[in-house]
Structure formats: structure tokens, C-alpha cells
Design a protein around this motif. Structure first.
Motif, PDB file in Angstrom:
ATOM      1  N   ASN A  70      -8.173 -18.980 -29.207  1.00 36.49           N
ATOM      2  CA  ASN A  70      -8.820 -17.679 -28.977  1.00 36.49           C
ATOM      3  C   ASN A  70      -8.376 -17.032 -27.675  1.00 36.49           C
ATOM      4  N   ASN A  71      -7.877 -17.835 -26.759  1.00 38.86           N
ATOM      5  CA  ASN A  71      -7.436 -17.295 -25.465  1.00 38.86           C
ATOM      6  C   ASN A  71      -5.922 -17.292 -25.322  1.00 38.86           C
ATOM      7  N   LEU A  72      -5.225 -17.600 -26.428  1.00 34.86           N
ATOM      8  CA  LEU A  72      -3.774 -17.767 -26.352  1.00 34.86           C
ATOM      9  C   LEU A  72      -3.046 -16.427 -26.474  1.00 34.86           C
ATOM     10  N   TYR A  73      -2.193 -16.179 -25.510  1.00 39.04           N
ATOM     11  CA  TYR A  73      -1.363 -14.971 -25.494  1.00 39.04           C
ATOM     12  C   TYR A  73      -0.531 -14.913 -26.775  1.00 39.04           C
ATOM     13  N   LEU A  74      -0.550 -13.785 -27.453  1.00 39.24           N
ATOM     14  CA  LEU A  74       0.221 -13.503 -28.679  1.00 39.24           C
ATOM     15  C   LEU A  74      -0.254 -14.260 -29.921  1.00 39.24           C
ATOM     16  N   PHE A  75      -1.423 -14.893 -29.843  1.00 40.84           N
ATOM     17  CA  PHE A  75      -1.929 -15.589 -31.036  1.00 40.84           C
ATOM     18  C   PHE A  75      -2.162 -14.568 -32.147  1.00 40.84           C
ATOM     19  N   ILE A  88      -1.193 -19.571 -16.854  1.00 38.20           N
ATOM     20  CA  ILE A  88      -2.368 -18.705 -16.816  1.00 38.20           C
ATOM     21  C   ILE A  88      -1.855 -17.287 -16.564  1.00 38.20           C
ATOM     22  N   LEU A  89      -2.168 -16.401 -17.479  1.00 35.25           N
ATOM     23  CA  LEU A  89      -1.682 -15.020 -17.368  1.00 35.25           C
ATOM     24  C   LEU A  89      -2.801 -14.078 -16.945  1.00 35.25           C
ATOM     25  N   LEU A  90      -2.391 -13.082 -16.179  1.00 33.57           N
ATOM     26  CA  LEU A  90      -3.270 -11.958 -15.850  1.00 33.57           C
ATOM     27  C   LEU A  90      -2.447 -10.708 -16.142  1.00 33.57           C
ATOM     28  N   LYS A  91      -2.957  -9.864 -17.003  1.00 32.98           N
ATOM     29  CA  LYS A  91      -2.231  -8.657 -17.418  1.00 32.98           C
ATOM     30  C   LYS A  91      -0.796  -8.982 -17.822  1.00 32.98           C
ATOM     31  N   GLU A  92      -0.645 -10.067 -18.570  1.00 33.84           N
ATOM     32  CA  GLU A  92       0.648 -10.518 -19.121  1.00 33.84           C
ATOM     33  C   GLU A  92       1.634 -10.969 -18.047  1.00 33.84           C
ATOM     34  N   LYS A  93       1.160 -11.175 -16.812  1.00 33.82           N
ATOM     35  CA  LYS A  93       2.021 -11.722 -15.755  1.00 33.82           C
ATOM     36  C   LYS A  93       1.466 -13.076 -15.317  1.00 33.82           C
ATOM     37  N   LYS A  94       2.330 -13.889 -14.701  1.00 36.00           N
ATOM     38  CA  LYS A  94       1.890 -15.251 -14.370  1.00 36.00           C
ATOM     39  C   LYS A  94       1.004 -15.266 -13.120  1.00 36.00           C
ATOM     40  N   LEU A  95      -0.229 -15.725 -13.317  1.00 36.31           N
ATOM     41  CA  LEU A  95      -1.168 -15.876 -12.203  1.00 36.31           C
ATOM     42  C   LEU A  95      -1.149 -17.305 -11.684  1.00 36.31           C
ATOM     43  N   ALA A 117     -13.359 -19.675 -16.844  1.00 36.05           N
ATOM     44  CA  ALA A 117     -13.999 -19.492 -15.536  1.00 36.05           C
ATOM     45  C   ALA A 117     -13.584 -18.149 -14.923  1.00 36.05           C
ATOM     46  N   LEU A 118     -12.315 -17.812 -15.028  1.00 33.84           N
ATOM     47  CA  LEU A 118     -11.844 -16.534 -14.454  1.00 33.84           C
ATOM     48  C   LEU A 118     -12.473 -15.356 -15.194  1.00 33.84           C
ATOM     49  N   LYS A 119     -12.561 -15.461 -16.515  1.00 32.60           N
ATOM     50  CA  LYS A 119     -13.169 -14.377 -17.301  1.00 32.60           C
ATOM     51  C   LYS A 119     -14.624 -14.174 -16.901  1.00 32.60           C
ATOM     52  N   ALA A 120     -15.340 -15.277 -16.704  1.00 37.65           N
ATOM     53  CA  ALA A 120     -16.766 -15.168 -16.367  1.00 37.65           C
ATOM     54  C   ALA A 120     -16.944 -14.634 -14.943  1.00 37.65           C
ATOM     55  N   HIS A 121     -16.055 -15.024 -14.050  1.00 40.82           N
ATOM     56  CA  HIS A 121     -16.206 -14.633 -12.643  1.00 40.82           C
ATOM     57  C   HIS A 121     -15.759 -13.196 -12.399  1.00 40.82           C
ATOM     58  N   PHE A 122     -14.666 -12.802 -13.066  1.00 35.50           N
ATOM     59  CA  PHE A 122     -14.151 -11.427 -12.891  1.00 35.50           C
ATOM     60  C   PHE A 122     -14.439 -10.661 -14.189  1.00 35.50           C
ATOM     61  N   GLY A 124     -12.252  -9.193 -17.759  1.00 35.24           N
ATOM     62  CA  GLY A 124     -12.258 -10.365 -18.639  1.00 35.24           C
ATOM     63  C   GLY A 124     -11.091 -10.435 -19.609  1.00 35.24           C
ATOM     64  N   ASP A 125     -10.791  -9.296 -20.266  1.00 33.31           N
ATOM     65  CA  ASP A 125      -9.760  -9.340 -21.298  1.00 33.31           C
ATOM     66  C   ASP A 125      -8.351  -9.464 -20.732  1.00 33.31           C
TER      67      ASP A 125
END
Ligand code: BTN
Length: 251
Positions: A200-205, A111-118, A91-96, A100-101
Motif C-alpha cells: 500500500n505504500n510502495l511507489y508505482l504499485f 524512503i521517498l519524499l515527493k518521488e526523491k530519495k529521503l 511514522a513520517l506520514k503520521a508526524h508530517f 502524508g501522501d
């Protein structure tokens, strides 16, 4: 029979915790599947592992969704974590869109945003035999805080991304649609789609990284998946796959 998510909103100015209020309302049989409890302010918000979740009025989205997933085996309960974090990030990717990435899930629940906790989630389940009876899904998202860089260097808010104010009531509607869709997918048995979406959305996958195990030893590893218990699977340089629970690994 399992009921489809149904919009049913409970909005409060102040609560101790939306999860606690959700449980009270559910115990009184007031709630439908997919009900939303939202508070402008929590006085005793709770986070993962008995931490406090602190937020001032208007600064965060603090809400709980309640589901009655009586089709879901207790042994599959990590799917709830997957559908909720995946729904939020999609939802966040679609809205912002232009950022997105920048959004990702950090195993298990952040939930991370730019590798920080959102934000984060706190799911509290009630079981009936081998199946789930009730799931209270608490969600906290940082919206309008501006001081986080100084006070909490590992945290970030949406305002710090966009430079503007964000309304919790608008965001919760967007999240609710996305999570309800994921819930319906789970109810319909689309587990592999959910699992793949989570990875697919997992940090460091599939990326090499230095992890620290519970014994304090660091090692190079690459996240390769999640097992049936929701443990994180990491392949090390010796090509051994190791499974880690919540308190057993640091990033
Ligand atoms: C975490 O530790 O990352 C999880 C934080 C979850 C916080 C939310 S805010 C709404 C709901 N009510 C609570 O008391 N906690 C959750």
C-alpha cells in the motif's frame, strides 16, 4: 524464546558507521533486543551495494537498531526490510500529516519524499542454521541538507519539505516506536498485514511505468507484488509476470 523490543540507547558524537559499532557491541553481548546506536556524524557510513553513505554532522539521522529475531526463518528475511521501511514511512506520514501522501517506499529499501530519495536502510543479518540470530538495521534519513537539488538532484531532505531544522534525536524516537510495533507484529505472525502495508505504500504499485531490465531493454510494466525471495514482481503488457532482483531492474 524471543525478547520484546526494549529501549536501550547508545549515543556517540562520531563513529565510522553505526552498523559497525552495533556489530561490535552485539559481539560483546552489550545489547538488548531493540537497542539503538546513534551517531551525530559517521566518517565511513555505508550504503547499499558497497556504496558510501555521506553526511555531515547534524545534517542527517544516522542510526542502527539491533534485533535478535530468532523466530524468523532465513527464507523470510525480506520481512525485516518490509517492517523497517513500512515503520519509517508510516511514522513520517503520521508526524508530517499535511504531507502524508508525499512519502513512499521504493522497492526494496528506499524512503521517498515527493518521488526523491529521503533516506535508505542497510540491514546486515547473522544467521544461525535456518533462522536469523541477529539483525543490524542501519537507517540514514536526510534531515537538514539544503543543497541537494544542485548536488544530488535525485535526493531531498525534510528541511526542504518543511523549511525548518529537524532534530535527529526527536525523529529517531518516532521511528523507533513505529519499527518496534512492526517488529512485534512480525513476531506475532501477522505477515499478511505487513505485506499489504508494504504494498500500500510502495511507489508505482499497480501503476503502469517504463522499466529498464538488466539487458538494457525497456518495457511497460506494472508492479504487482513481491515474491518470497523479496524479488519485485512486474506484469508486462503481454500479461506475463516477471521477477527481478536488486541489480536486475531500473525504474
Ligand atoms: C542506502 O544505500 O540507501 C542505505 C543507506 C544506509 C545508511 C545508514 S546511515 C546509518 C547506518 N550506518 C551505516 O554505515 N549505514 C547505515
Amino acid at each position: 524464546m524471543s525478547r520484546s523490543p526494549d529501549p536501550h540507547w547508545w549515543h556517540y558524537q562520531t563513529l565510522t558507521s553505526t552498523n559497525d559499532q552495533a556489530k561490535l557491541l552485539a559481539a560483546g553481548d552489550w545489547l538488548k533486543n531493540g537497542s539503538v546506536i546513534i551517531a551525530d556524524e559517521q566518517t565511513h557510513g555505508r550504503g547499499q551495494q558497497n556504496t558510501a553513505w555521506l553526511s555531515k554532522a547534524g545534517e542527517s539521522l544516522t542510526c542502527s537498531f539491533v534485533y535478535f529475531p530468532n523466530f524468523l526463518k532465513a527464507s523470510d528475511q525480506f520481512y525485516l526490510n518490509m517492517i523497517v521501511t513500512l515503520g519509517i514511512v508510516e511514522a513520517l506520514k503520521a508526524h508530517f500529516k499535511s504531507y502524508g501522501d508525499s512519502f513512499a517506499i521504493k522497492w526494496p529499501n528506499d524512503i521517498l519524499l515527493k518521488e526523491k530519495k529521503l533516506g535508505g536502510i542497510l540491514i546486515e543479518n547473522l544467521l544461525e542454521g535456518a533462522y536469523l540470530q541477529q539483525a543490524v538495521v542501519g537507517i540514514g534519513i536526510n534531515l537538514n541538507q539544503t543543497l541537494m537539488g544542485k548536488e544530488l538532484p535525485g535526493a531531498i531532505s525534510l528541511r526542504q519539505l518543511t523549511g525548518r531544522h529537524h532534530n535527529p534525536l526527536s525523529l529517531v524516537e518516532i521511528l523507533k516506536d513505529a519499527i518496534d510495533n512492526q517488529y512485534t507484529m512480525l513476531r506475532d505472525g501477522n505477515k499478511s498485514k505487513i505485506y499489504n502495508g508494504y504494498l500500500n505504500n510502495l511507489y508505482l504499485f499497480h501503476r503502469w511505468h517504463q522499466f529498464k531490465a538488466a539487458n538494457g531493454k525497456t518495457f511497460q510494466g506494472c508492479i504487482s507484488g513481491i515474491n518470497n525471495y523479496g524479488n519485485l514482481l512486474i506484469v508486462d503488457k503481454a500479461n506475463q509476470t516477471r521477477a527481478f532482483g536488486l541489480k536486475e531492474i531500473q525504474f
